[in-house]
Design a protein around this motif. Sequence first.
Motif, PDB file in Angstrom:
ATOM      1  N   ARG A   1       0.839  -1.217   0.000  1.00 10.54           N
ATOM      2  CA  ARG A   1       0.000   0.000   0.000  1.00 10.54           C
ATOM      3  C   ARG A   1       0.863   1.253   0.000  1.00 10.54           C
ATOM      4  N   GLU A   2       1.942   1.232   0.801  1.00 14.31           N
ATOM      5  CA  GLU A   2       2.837   2.395   0.843  1.00 14.31           C
ATOM      6  C   GLU A   2       3.496   2.625  -0.507  1.00 14.31           C
TER       7      GLU A   2
ATOM      8  N   ARG B   1       2.344   1.712  -3.441  1.00 20.08           N
ATOM      9  CA  ARG B   1       1.310   2.195  -4.358  1.00 20.08           C
ATOM     10  C   ARG B   1       1.045   3.686  -4.130  1.00 20.08           C
ATOM     11  N   ALA B   2       0.994   4.104  -2.873  1.00 22.23           N
ATOM     12  CA  ALA B   2       0.754   5.515  -2.553  1.00 22.23           C
ATOM     13  C   ALA B   2       1.913   6.383  -3.038  1.00 22.23           C
ATOM     14  N   LEU B   3       3.135   5.903  -2.861  1.00 27.23           N
ATOM     15  CA  LEU B   3       4.298   6.667  -3.327  1.00 27.23           C
ATOM     16  C   LEU B   3       4.304   6.797  -4.846  1.00 27.23           C
TER      17      LEU B   3
ATOM     18  N   LYS C   1       1.714   6.731  -6.812  1.00 25.04           N
ATOM     19  CA  LYS C   1       0.621   7.634  -7.177  1.00 25.04           C
ATOM     20  C   LYS C   1       1.051   9.089  -6.965  1.00 25.04           C
ATOM     21  N   ALA C   2       1.712   9.346  -5.824  1.00 28.25           N
ATOM     22  CA  ALA C   2       2.187  10.698  -5.527  1.00 28.25           C
ATOM     23  C   ALA C   2       3.231  11.130  -6.544  1.00 28.25           C
TER      24      ALA C   2
ATOM     25  N   GLN D   1       1.475  12.034  -9.762  1.00 24.09           N
ATOM     26  CA  GLN D   1       0.805  13.339  -9.648  1.00 24.09           C
ATOM     27  C   GLN D   1       1.824  14.465  -9.722  1.00 24.09           C
TER      28      GLN D   1
END
Length: 120
Positions: free
Chosen positions: A95-96, A98-100, A102-103, A106
């Motif tokens: 999850r971490e 994936r979040a990184l 995505k960030a 962006q």
Amino acid sequence: GVQFTKKQGRLAYTNDDVTIFHELKRIYVHPEMTLEKAVITVAKKFNLVPDTPPNILTEKQTLSLEPLEVQMKDIQSYIDEKFEERERQLISMAREIRALKKAQQQKKSFYKWLKTFFEK
């Protein structure tokens, strides 16, 4: 499977018993022969097969296995617990990551937009 008789608290050997011991001694002398193999050979020769098949556990053997079964269950529960903990950690890390990602995407898209803004 051999039963010896006792007389006045002492073992009493028959002539057959003595013959069996002599045969066991004669066979065991060979260098490649272990005591277990010699006993099995003599038992077969003199038809001294035990009454119960070898794969049936005696009550004493069954009782001695119970603590091992408890230990095995404890070990299995420990392994399961550690496995679940590791799985939770892996899911959290995924999850971490994936979040990184995505960030990061962006951020790239913002710089792309900014670049197009200044090029105009």
